[in-house]
Design an enzyme around this catalytic site. Structure first.
Site, PDB file in Angstrom:
ATOM      1  N   MET A  63      -2.517  -7.495   6.768  1.00 47.24           N
ATOM      2  CA  MET A  63      -3.474  -8.334   6.034  1.00 47.24           C
ATOM      3  C   MET A  63      -2.873  -8.958   4.781  1.00 47.24           C
ATOM      4  O   MET A  63      -3.602  -9.275   3.830  1.00 47.24           O
ATOM      5  CB  MET A  63      -4.696  -7.486   5.640  1.00 47.24           C
ATOM      6  CG  MET A  63      -5.328  -6.718   6.778  1.00 47.24           C
ATOM      7  SD  MET A  63      -6.681  -5.670   6.196  1.00 47.24           S
ATOM      8  CE  MET A  63      -6.987  -4.665   7.689  1.00 47.24           C
TER       9      MET A  63
ATOM     10  N   HIS B 125      -4.981  -9.537  -2.322  1.00 44.52           N
ATOM     11  CA  HIS B 125      -5.262  -9.862  -0.921  1.00 44.52           C
ATOM     12  C   HIS B 125      -6.374 -10.907  -0.841  1.00 44.52           C
ATOM     13  O   HIS B 125      -7.324 -10.871  -1.631  1.00 44.52           O
ATOM     14  CB  HIS B 125      -5.714  -8.611  -0.162  1.00 44.52           C
ATOM     15  CG  HIS B 125      -4.720  -7.498  -0.166  1.00 44.52           C
ATOM     16  ND1 HIS B 125      -4.663  -6.574  -1.182  1.00 44.52           N
ATOM     17  CD2 HIS B 125      -3.747  -7.159   0.726  1.00 44.52           C
ATOM     18  CE1 HIS B 125      -3.684  -5.710  -0.921  1.00 44.52           C
ATOM     19  NE2 HIS B 125      -3.114  -6.040   0.213  1.00 44.52           N
TER      20      HIS B 125
ATOM     21  N   HIS C  46      -7.849   3.465   6.769  1.00 44.44           N
ATOM     22  CA  HIS C  46      -7.047   3.244   5.558  1.00 44.44           C
ATOM     23  C   HIS C  46      -6.350   4.528   5.102  1.00 44.44           C
ATOM     24  O   HIS C  46      -5.256   4.473   4.534  1.00 44.44           O
ATOM     25  CB  HIS C  46      -7.949   2.687   4.447  1.00 44.44           C
ATOM     26  CG  HIS C  46      -7.199   2.217   3.226  1.00 44.44           C
ATOM     27  ND1 HIS C  46      -6.149   1.311   3.295  1.00 44.44           N
ATOM     28  CD2 HIS C  46      -7.335   2.520   1.912  1.00 44.44           C
ATOM     29  CE1 HIS C  46      -5.685   1.097   2.070  1.00 44.44           C
ATOM     30  NE2 HIS C  46      -6.389   1.821   1.218  1.00 44.44           N
TER      31      HIS C  46
ATOM     32  N   SER D  19       0.818  -1.225   0.000  1.00 46.12           N
ATOM     33  CA  SER D  19       0.000   0.000   0.000  1.00 46.12           C
ATOM     34  C   SER D  19       0.843   1.261   0.000  1.00 46.12           C
ATOM     35  O   SER D  19       1.626   1.494   0.906  1.00 46.12           O
ATOM     36  CB  SER D  19      -0.879   0.075   1.252  1.00 46.12           C
ATOM     37  OG  SER D  19      -1.720  -1.018   1.340  1.00 46.12           O
TER      38      SER D  19
ATOM     39  N   HIS E 172      -3.211   0.508  -4.912  1.00 45.20           N
ATOM     40  CA  HIS E 172      -2.495  -0.583  -5.577  1.00 45.20           C
ATOM     41  C   HIS E 172      -2.794  -0.484  -7.066  1.00 45.20           C
ATOM     42  O   HIS E 172      -3.935  -0.616  -7.483  1.00 45.20           O
ATOM     43  CB  HIS E 172      -2.995  -1.939  -5.077  1.00 45.20           C
ATOM     44  CG  HIS E 172      -2.644  -2.236  -3.651  1.00 45.20           C
ATOM     45  ND1 HIS E 172      -1.640  -3.105  -3.300  1.00 45.20           N
ATOM     46  CD2 HIS E 172      -3.152  -1.773  -2.496  1.00 45.20           C
ATOM     47  CE1 HIS E 172      -1.550  -3.167  -1.987  1.00 45.20           C
ATOM     48  NE2 HIS E 172      -2.459  -2.375  -1.461  1.00 45.20           N
TER      49      HIS E 172
ATOM     50  N   ALA F  54       2.379  -2.533   4.492  1.00 45.48           N
ATOM     51  CA  ALA F  54       2.015  -1.567   5.520  1.00 45.48           C
ATOM     52  C   ALA F  54       1.461  -2.373   6.686  1.00 45.48           C
ATOM     53  O   ALA F  54       0.697  -3.310   6.474  1.00 45.48           O
ATOM     54  CB  ALA F  54       0.953  -0.621   4.981  1.00 45.48           C
TER      55      ALA F  54
END
Ligand code: HPA
Length: 274
Positions: free
Chosen positions: A214, A84, A249, A31, A62, A114
């Protein structure tokens, strides 16, 4: 449907047909960290949509393309944007690009992400060398190596205690010291997301790890399955404490933006020292 081995070969051939460079180092930029790809010399840029078998990136921040070229004197293949599990991809899809990197000639994977820092004495913008990982979804069965093993790709039961290469880690710390950049070493805890952690989940994670995120763990597993050396670096974009403010975010992307020059310098220093 083609088996995994043939799918990898199809993607490999499609990419290899567009560049004369054999990449030796594969890099995954997380990210907000994709900017480094702009610095690649003689870059061949290929949108994921043009590569057979590649999924497409859906998260803001992304971009969804790969670049092959020279960076700090190394032939690299850089993934700008990763897949992801929380986007709905299978663990096989999430890790497919790593298989293709390996097939193209990459012996090393440098993976970045991140992450939320789980240590109150760490600061936003600090970096963490991933010395160990907890692949929590994998422990619960969401694991890219579940299913028949293709011995051409790797062992049925690969070890993970030595997942992160200690020589590359030492190089990363040397370069960070030279550059005056804070680089912690710690354990990365992977959850699926997409929710940020509850207070209880953060208490759970910090018992076992130093940062939470994640991504990354499945890619590391598949890189090791394929025999690649792995270096992982997390950018601490927020401090995730059970009694702290909720994560979001936007702050993750902003911290990525602010740390870009420092992170890029570290990665280039590491490449130059390899
Ligand atoms: N939790 C999970 N993933 C993350 C975080 C976090 O606090 N920060 C960046 N990615």
């Amino acid at each position: 449907m083609e088996d995994l081995f043939s799918q990898i070969e199809t993607a490999r051939a499609a990419i290899a047909g567009r560049t004369s460079i054999t990449p030796r180092v594969g890099m995954i930029l997380g990210s907000g960290l994709g900017g480094l790809a702009d610095e690649i010399e003689n870059a061949t840029v290929i949108p994921y949509a043009e590569i057979p078998g590649f999924p497409r990136s859906t998260v803001h921040g992304h971009r969804g393309e790969l670049a092959i070229g020279q960076l700090a004197g190394q032939p690299v293949m850089v993934l700008r944007g990763r897949f992801h599990f929380y986007e709905g991809y299978s663990m096989q899809q999430v890790t497919f690009p790593v298989r293709v990197m390996k097939a193209l000639g990459c012996e090393t994977l440098i993976v970045t992400n991140a992450a939320g820092g789980l240590r109150a004495d760490w600061a936003v913008g600090d970096l963490m060398q991933i010395a160990d990982q907890i692949f929590f979804p994998g422990m619960a069965g969401h694991h890219p190596l579940v299913g028949p093993n293709d011995d051409r790709l790797g062992l049925r039961f690969p070890a993970m205690v030595d997942a992160f290469d200690t020589e590359l880690a030492a190089l990363a710390h040397t370069v960070a010291r030279e550059q005056g950049t804070t680089l912690h070493a710690g354990c990365y805890f992977m959850l699926t997301g997409p929710t940020f952690e509850s207070a209880g989940e953060l208490r759970f994670c910090r018992t076992f790890a130093d940062a939470v995120g994640m991504s990354t763990a499945p890619e590391v597993v598949v890189a090791r399955h394929g025999g690649m050396r792995v270096l992982g670096i997390s950018l601490i974009t927020n401090i995730a404490l059970p009694d702290g403010p909720p994560a979001n975010h936007i702050e993750v992307l902003e911290a990525g933006e602010a740390a870009k020059p420092k992170f890029a310098a570290l990665l280039k220093g590491i490449l130059a020292g390899m």
